[in-house]
Design an enzyme around this catalytic site. Sequence first.
Site, PDB file in Angstrom:
ATOM      1  N   ASN A 132       0.832  -1.201   0.000  1.00 19.63           N
ATOM      2  CA  ASN A 132       0.000   0.000   0.000  1.00 19.63           C
ATOM      3  C   ASN A 132       0.869   1.254   0.000  1.00 19.63           C
ATOM      4  O   ASN A 132       0.426   2.322   0.411  1.00 19.63           O
ATOM      5  CB  ASN A 132      -0.891   0.052   1.245  1.00 19.63           C
ATOM      6  CG  ASN A 132      -1.760  -1.178   1.390  1.00 19.63           C
ATOM      7  OD1 ASN A 132      -2.467  -1.545   0.469  1.00 19.63           O
ATOM      8  ND2 ASN A 132      -1.695  -1.821   2.542  1.00 19.63           N
ATOM      9  N   SER A 151     -10.548  -1.387  -2.189  1.00 26.34           N
ATOM     10  CA  SER A 151      -9.336  -2.100  -2.573  1.00 26.34           C
ATOM     11  C   SER A 151      -9.620  -3.389  -3.324  1.00 26.34           C
ATOM     12  O   SER A 151      -8.726  -3.943  -3.951  1.00 26.34           O
ATOM     13  CB  SER A 151      -8.491  -2.396  -1.343  1.00 26.34           C
ATOM     14  OG  SER A 151      -9.152  -3.329  -0.527  1.00 26.34           O
ATOM     15  N   LYS A 166      -0.841   3.482   5.228  1.00 28.02           N
ATOM     16  CA  LYS A 166      -0.720   3.089   3.817  1.00 28.02           C
ATOM     17  C   LYS A 166       0.183   4.083   3.076  1.00 28.02           C
ATOM     18  O   LYS A 166       1.374   4.069   3.300  1.00 28.02           O
ATOM     19  CB  LYS A 166      -2.116   2.914   3.240  1.00 28.02           C
ATOM     20  CG  LYS A 166      -2.730   1.643   3.834  1.00 28.02           C
ATOM     21  CD  LYS A 166      -4.155   1.382   3.479  1.00 28.02           C
ATOM     22  CE  LYS A 166      -4.563   0.017   4.030  1.00 28.02           C
ATOM     23  NZ  LYS A 166      -5.935  -0.064   4.469  1.00 28.02           N
ATOM     24  N   GLU A 188     -16.283   3.755   1.580  1.00 22.72           N
ATOM     25  CA  GLU A 188     -14.864   4.039   1.384  1.00 22.72           C
ATOM     26  C   GLU A 188     -14.761   4.902   0.133  1.00 22.72           C
ATOM     27  O   GLU A 188     -15.628   4.845  -0.734  1.00 22.72           O
ATOM     28  CB  GLU A 188     -14.097   2.730   1.173  1.00 22.72           C
ATOM     29  CG  GLU A 188     -13.996   1.906   2.428  1.00 22.72           C
ATOM     30  CD  GLU A 188     -13.348   0.556   2.181  1.00 22.72           C
ATOM     31  OE1 GLU A 188     -12.469   0.445   1.300  1.00 22.72           O
ATOM     32  OE2 GLU A 188     -13.731  -0.395   2.875  1.00 22.72           O
ATOM     33  N   HIS A 214     -14.584  -2.296   4.324  1.00 25.60           N
ATOM     34  CA  HIS A 214     -13.477  -3.006   4.966  1.00 25.60           C
ATOM     35  C   HIS A 214     -13.890  -3.696   6.277  1.00 25.60           C
ATOM     36  O   HIS A 214     -14.805  -3.250   6.966  1.00 25.60           O
ATOM     37  CB  HIS A 214     -12.390  -1.962   5.264  1.00 25.60           C
ATOM     38  CG  HIS A 214     -11.104  -2.514   5.765  1.00 25.60           C
ATOM     39  ND1 HIS A 214     -10.737  -2.447   7.093  1.00 25.60           N
ATOM     40  CD2 HIS A 214     -10.079  -3.125   5.123  1.00 25.60           C
ATOM     41  CE1 HIS A 214      -9.542  -2.984   7.242  1.00 25.60           C
ATOM     42  NE2 HIS A 214      -9.123  -3.399   6.062  1.00 25.60           N
TER      43      HIS A 214
HETATM   44  C1  LIG Z   1      -6.435  -0.675   5.757  1.00 22.42           C
HETATM   45  C2  LIG Z   1      -7.760  -0.132   6.065  1.00 22.42           C
HETATM   46  C3  LIG Z   1      -8.134   0.184   7.369  1.00 22.42           C
HETATM   47  C4  LIG Z   1      -7.269  -0.135   8.542  1.00 22.42           C
HETATM   48  O1  LIG Z   1      -6.276   0.828   8.716  1.00 22.42           O
HETATM   49  P1  LIG Z   1      -5.005   0.438   9.614  1.00 22.42           P
HETATM   50  O2  LIG Z   1      -4.402   1.744   9.936  1.00 22.42           O
HETATM   51  O3  LIG Z   1      -4.174  -0.454   8.775  1.00 22.42           O
HETATM   52  O4  LIG Z   1      -5.551  -0.270  10.814  1.00 22.42           O
HETATM   53  C5  LIG Z   1      -9.358   0.766   7.576  1.00 22.42           C
HETATM   54  N1  LIG Z   1     -10.202   1.005   6.559  1.00 22.42           N
HETATM   55  C6  LIG Z   1      -9.888   0.683   5.294  1.00 22.42           C
HETATM   56  C7  LIG Z   1     -10.859   0.973   4.214  1.00 22.42           C
HETATM   57  C8  LIG Z   1      -8.662   0.100   5.006  1.00 22.42           C
HETATM   58  O5  LIG Z   1      -8.359  -0.223   3.751  1.00 22.42           O
END
Ligand SMILES: *Cc1c(COP(=O)(O)O)cnc(C)c1O
Length: 392
Positions: free
Chosen positions: A52, A188, A248, A184, A141
Amino acid sequence: MKEHNNSLQLRISRELELLDSTQSARSLERSYGRYGKYCWVGSSTLLNLSGNDYLGLSEREDLRRAFLSLYPDYAVPHGSTSSRLLLGNYSLASAFEGEIAQALKQEAALLFNSGYHANTAILPALSSLEGVHILADKLVHASIIDGIRLSQASFERFRHNDFNHLERLLSRLESAKIPIVVVESLYSMDGDITNLKALVALKKRFPELILYVDEAHAIGAIGSNGYGVAEEQGVLQEIDILVGTFGKALNSMGAYVATSTLLKRFLINKARPLIFSTMLPEATIAWSRFLFNLLPSFTVERAQLRALSSWVHSGIASSEYRTCGDSYIVPLLLGSNEACYQMALRMQSAGFEVRPIRYPTVPKGEARIRLSLTASMTEKDLLPLIDLLRNR
Ligand SMILES: *Cc1c(COP(=O)(O)O)cnc(C)c1O
């Protein structure tokens, strides 16, 4: 006691065997080295298409040096030893929150230990309020799903990015209900970008609607300043609850919510993962802050990423394979689990780190490989992969 243990062990073994028999068991057997866009297992080096690190910041020694030069005496603590609500309320954190709020055109911001913490904190806190009803996109997610599971609110899912469906669900809702729509900005699994403008427009028809947007995959890599899809579509101010992670593209750890001062105050009182977990260390906050404040300057990286993404999309279009979405997360749709698994093996032996994503993670017949691009990759890096698809 022993017998009890044995039957527990039996149940655990059965559960694991079931995972093994469907080839869906996860394991930590392989350990990877990783540097920038590359990773390696044993002696073979692979181009990492499973990460990421969208802006390629993980290999930027210039940034690391510039950051460390701010602390010549190493005077930035790497531990925290306290929750935010006890002694973990660093002035550094509050200053950073002010900067996030300003950048994202919101009244306030609040840090969390991770995106997972943020989603599992905010949704349960909100749903403790009477009348709250959550409407979440079908593809949100796991951290959002878990936030909903911990919630007391009623909830429904609407078909992925199907706002007609969402609208129907909204119009059926009792008038006393307060709908929170959770989406979102960049998904992904499908690599598709959400039309946040259309959702904002829905707020005119449903004035009670609260818009909750998770920009985890977009923050840093989209928008003229890197402030995400909401910036790109000109709706930063219209999002009620704007979540993002530093884990990410921002190459750090932690997360934020940007929102109203009222909601921030409420979360400080009600968000259990915030109250009952140790605060991020200052070193981590300082690094996130350093990179976040540099986001507007990464225009070249974002342009490279955009150019490379369209190159990969058209490369796949020129093969007999199909893709979807419109971003730097490029799904290669392969149909059956078996076809997907075989393709992953071929790509891996050609030097690409990819993972097969199979049913039941995605719907049956929609197994895929996700090509997750990084700004520091070049067409030359990826040409062998496109050739492999063209020549079957
Ligand atoms: C990766 C992700 C998270 C989690 O974030 P982290 O900081 O890795 O815990 C939350 N929401 C979405 C949409 C993600 O892709």
